[in-house]
Scaffold this active site. Structure first.
Site, PDB file in Angstrom:
ATOM      1  N   ASP A 141       0.704  -1.150   0.117  1.00 56.08           N
ATOM      2  CA  ASP A 141      -0.074   0.089   0.041  1.00 56.08           C
ATOM      3  C   ASP A 141       0.807   1.557   0.067  1.00 56.08           C
ATOM      4  O   ASP A 141       1.902   1.233   0.758  1.00 56.08           O
ATOM      5  CB  ASP A 141      -0.963   0.105   1.131  1.00 56.08           C
ATOM      6  N   THR A 150       0.374   4.600   0.897  1.00 54.57           N
ATOM      7  CA  THR A 150       0.340   5.640   1.977  1.00 54.57           C
ATOM      8  C   THR A 150       0.537   4.782   3.394  1.00 54.57           C
ATOM      9  O   THR A 150       0.023   3.795   3.757  1.00 54.57           O
ATOM     10  CB  THR A 150      -1.193   6.287   2.025  1.00 54.57           C
ATOM     11  N   ASP A 196      -1.152   0.272   6.476  1.00 54.57           N
ATOM     12  CA  ASP A 196      -1.279   0.528   7.695  1.00 54.57           C
ATOM     13  C   ASP A 196      -2.862   1.080   7.919  1.00 54.57           C
ATOM     14  O   ASP A 196      -3.064   1.295   9.136  1.00 54.57           O
ATOM     15  CB  ASP A 196      -0.397   1.780   8.018  1.00 54.57           C
TER      16      ASP A 196
END
Length: 809
Positions: free
Chosen positions: A317, A319, A563
């Site tokens: 991912d 970000t 996250d």
């Protein structure tokens, strides 16, 4: 928001105020708290049970006590070795457990409660009955509760039900501990706590030891199953042969020679059991987890140390993984529009109670000057990637939409020929994250809010850009994975052009990202796209999970990092889920590895640790499996040929300890960067079976030859022990190649220990070792030389067969 009516059996609590401090203290004092003891790693009992109370330990200790009863305690040394194995295994796992427990406690998610009208964050065990939980996206629910208020509240209950689809929650419905809030917000009153909670065993599921898919464990368990099926019939065959050698059952009972028959049978059976192999696996996993804990990597499931070494595709991912996750406002790019008051709307978004990290970035550039009173709202959802709010009067009257341009305005936002598209594409190509604020004159109706639909006449007012700082270690880490032939897929909910720009910044050669809205629904077609494309934007949480499954369908072992709560489903589905400690509680709860200091650069350390575990256990397994094969072969050959077994149990303890057990402990923990290739058990058996058969046949031929030369029994047994000791040291040397200084010390120490055992009078008396004499010396030397040559030939062929198989793969 609407509050649910109170149930007759539920204490009425004001959702806005919650319990008072005194009420919470009274409930905690009376034992109505959530203080349920759930181990954050493998429990002490499970560790002891796994290392002590096993089938083979039962067989070994049964034989151990039988020899004591028969007065042959000198032949029960293998029982002491098994005890030492169990103690070492327990100690190593207890040390790993202590390290993981400390880390898990320090990094446990907090619960958000409302007490005395104010929000507070407390540890989950401090939650008490009737507490009002404040629920927001990313939270893990600490106790069973009943919903009092809900705004677009969606909960993932897959930990409990196995159903991954998020469930809409309305006032009056229940949520269970361990569930994950994936969208919306709300408040819930705790109705069951601690041991009474329906799902207390799930509340900390990811922080508890469990068996992730492990080729090592699966392979070792398969071997143990094979051996367990053979022990019974082979034991009867050997015992019958030993009794026949003694003159038959009647004669053996009359003369007492049945005792030696039992001793010989025990010697053959205990040699077949690869007890140390299970120990070595446990130690390697536990030590690996402890080493990673020292590097601030929390291993929620110990075999995950092995798992990441098998990964051949890693999905990232953007970000919070490639970037630091510290989003900052970059600028507002206004568009021609009659709408006014949009700065006040941005101020409202920045100050909203459920504001996410992106919205909170608006607080500084757009402070609240005139508070707005919202009407109907649609909370932000990772699936649709926008939120909406209505205001009744003033300059901000109407409906405002805040979200991803392509998800609000469709293809027009990605088309450079349109007014909005030209702005969005130009800004996204620079690597900036783009969001749009749109306006519709009509307010949201209650039905539209419930159905999560927008008015048809929304017009773009401003394009907002945000910047993310790329992690300084991202480029280096991705370069490492590329060198290791690990495929990289960058998956993000952001604009594909933004994601592609970040990908280029971290060293990936991509022109532009693939828009996930164009991903096919067919799973096979989706897998084709994933094999071809490497960077994806506008990906929804469900698509992330589908992408992981599609890659797995093509035989890939997939790791997923992230996250955000929108990464939780994909992280849970992946073979190895990796979460940043700064991420949502939901994400850390389902991950198998948590990077506690958020350093992406730790992943190569984890891969290296996993490779060390696999490569060393593979080497050690060849030692143990070779022993199992030759012991089984000897038992069958001597049983069929009705020959007396050529070893006492105490003599086998010499070769087991000095050529396999002790050196295996060191080999299992040595540095090893050998790359992982699937087929651990096949490769091990490809060496162990022919090598073990050669040793079994060689010892059988030696025994027949010594008997033909009428070599006395003590000399025959000593000669067999010498052959097995020298050949065992040679097998150890062959499998330890390439020989390093440390390996030379280990092998040299074992050889010196063998010389001492065969020369010092106390040792020779205890182990009943004598001078083989001239008659046995020549067969011993000849058989040893031929067997060593056979082992070298097996290893030569083994290396080439493995190399050919790897090239074919």
């Amino acid at each position: 928001m609407t509050a649910s009516p109170a149930s007759p059996d539920l204490t009425v609590v004001d959702a806005r105020r919650g319990l008072s401090a005194a009420e919470a203290a009274e409930r905690a004092a009376s034992g109505r708290s959530n203080a349920f003891t759930a181990d954050s790693s493998r429990s002490a009992w499970n560790i002891v049970r796994a290392n002590v109370f096993t089938l083979f330990n039962g067989i070994v200790f049964g034989c151990f006590f039988l020899l004591f009863v028969l007065g042959r305690w000198q032949d029960a040394l293998f029982g002491l070795a098994a005890t030492a194995n169990a103690i070492i295994g327990c100690v190593q796992e207890f040390r790993a457990k202590a390290a993981l427990d400390r880390l898990a406690l320090l990094n446990a998610p907090l619960a958000r409660v409302r007490r005395d009208g104010a929000e507070a964050e407390i540890r989950p065990p401090e939650v008490v009955l009737d507490d009002v939980l404040v629920l927001r996206a990313g939270d893990q629910i600490p106790a069973d509760a009943r919903i009092l208020e809900a705004r677009g509240l969606q909960v993932d209950e897959s930990m409990l039900t196995g159903e991954s689809d998020a469930v809409d929650k309305a006032p009056g419905s229940e949520v269970l501990s361990g569930s994950l809030v994936v969208a919306g917000d709300g408040a819930a009153q705790v109705v069951r706590v601690g041991a009474d909670s329906y799902a207390n065993t799930f509340a900390a599921e990811a922080k508890r030891f469990s068996l992730v898919a492990s080729e090592l464990r699966t392979s070792v368990n398969r071997v143990l199953t094979w051996v367990s099926w053979g022990i019974g019939p082979i034991g009867l065959l050997v015992f019958n042969a030993q009794v026949m050698v003694a003159g038959g059952y009647a004669e053996a009972w009359r003369t007492g020679s049945w005792v030696q028959a039992v001793v010989n049978t025990i010697a053959s059976l205990t040699a077949m059991i690869p007890l140390g192999l299970v120990l070595m696996c446990s130690i390697a996993f536990a030590v690996g987890a402890s080493r990673l804990a020292a590097r601030q990597v929390l291993v929620n499931e110990l075999p995950a140390v092995e798992g990441l070494a098998r990964v051949d595709v890693i999905c990232l991912d953007k970000t919070g993984t490639l970037t630091l996750g510290e989003i900052r406002f970059d600028g507002a790019h206004g568009l021609p529009s009659p709408a006014t008051g949009w700065e006040q709307v941005l101020a409202w978004y920045g100050a909203a109670p459920g504001a996410n990290a992106t919205a909170r970035c608006l607080q500084e550039p757009y402070p609240v000057t005139e508070p707005l009173v919202p009407g109907e709202t649609i909370p932000f959802s990772s699936a649709r990637k926008w939120s909406a709010v209505s205001f009744a009067g003033g300059p901000a009257a109407g409906t405002w939409v805040f979200g991803a341009p392509e998800m609000v305005f469709g293809d027009a936002a990605a088309d450079p020929s349109t007014e909005l598209g030209s702005v969005v594409t130009e800004l996204a190509a620079t690597g900036r994250r783009t969001l749009v604020l749109g306006h519709a004159p009509a307010p949201l109706t209650a039905q539209q809010a419930e159905d999560e639909t927008l008015p048809a006449d929304v017009r773009a007012v401003s394009v907002l850009t945000f910047r993310e700082k790329v992690r300084p270690d991202a480029a280096h880490t991705l370069a490492y994975f590329r060198r290791q032939s690990v495929g990289i897929r960058i998956i993000s909910g952001d604009n594909p052009r933004t994601v592609a720009a970040i990908a280029r910044e971290v060293g990936l050669d991509v022109a532009e990202g693939f828009d996930a809205r164009r991903l096919p629904e067919d799973d096979a077609a989706l897998a084709d796209v994933l094999e071809r494309e490497h960077v994806f934007g506008r990906v929804t949480p469900d698509q992330k999970k589908r992408m992981v499954v599609a890659l797995q369908s093509r035989g890939h072992t997939v790791a997923m990092t992230g996250d955000g709560v929108n990464d939780a489903l994909a992280i849970k589905t992946a073979d190895i889920g990796i979460a940043m400690n700064s991420g949502a509680a939901a994400t850390k709860a389902v991950a198998r590895l948590v990077l506690l200091d958020g350093q992406f650069s730790h992943l190569p350390d984890v891969v290296a640790e996993g490779r060390q575990v696999i490569a060393n256990i593979e080497r050690v397994s060849m030692l143990f499996l070779t022993k199992t094969v030759y012991a089984t072969g000897l038992a069958i050959l001597f049983g069929v040929m009705v020959l007396e077994f050529p070893f006492l149990p105490r003599q086998l303890s010499i070769t087991d300890g000095l050529t396999i057990g002790i050196p295996a402990f060191f080999l299992a923990l040595m540095p090893n960067t050998q790359r992982y290739v699937p087929g651990f058990l096949r490769r091990s058996l490809t060496f162990a079976i022919p090598a073990g058969l050669i040793i079994a046949v060689a010892l059988t031929l030696y025994t027949r030859g010594a008997m033909a030369l009428e070599v006395p029994e003590p000399e025959l047994r000593t000669g067999a022990t010498i052959i097995l000791a020298i050949v065992g040291i040679w097998v150890l040397t062959v499998l330890a190649r390439p020989i390093t200084r440390l390996k030379t010390l280990v092998i040299g120490a074992m050889f010196i220990a063998l010389v001492i055992v065969f020369t010092l009078p106390p040792a020779t008396q205890f182990f009943q070792l004598v001078d083989p004499g001239k008659e046995a010396a020549y067969p011993v030397a000849l058989v040893t030389a031929l067997t060593v040559g056979g082992i070298e030939a097996v290893r030569f062929v083994h290396r080439r067969v493995i190399a050919r198989a790897e090239r074919g793969a």
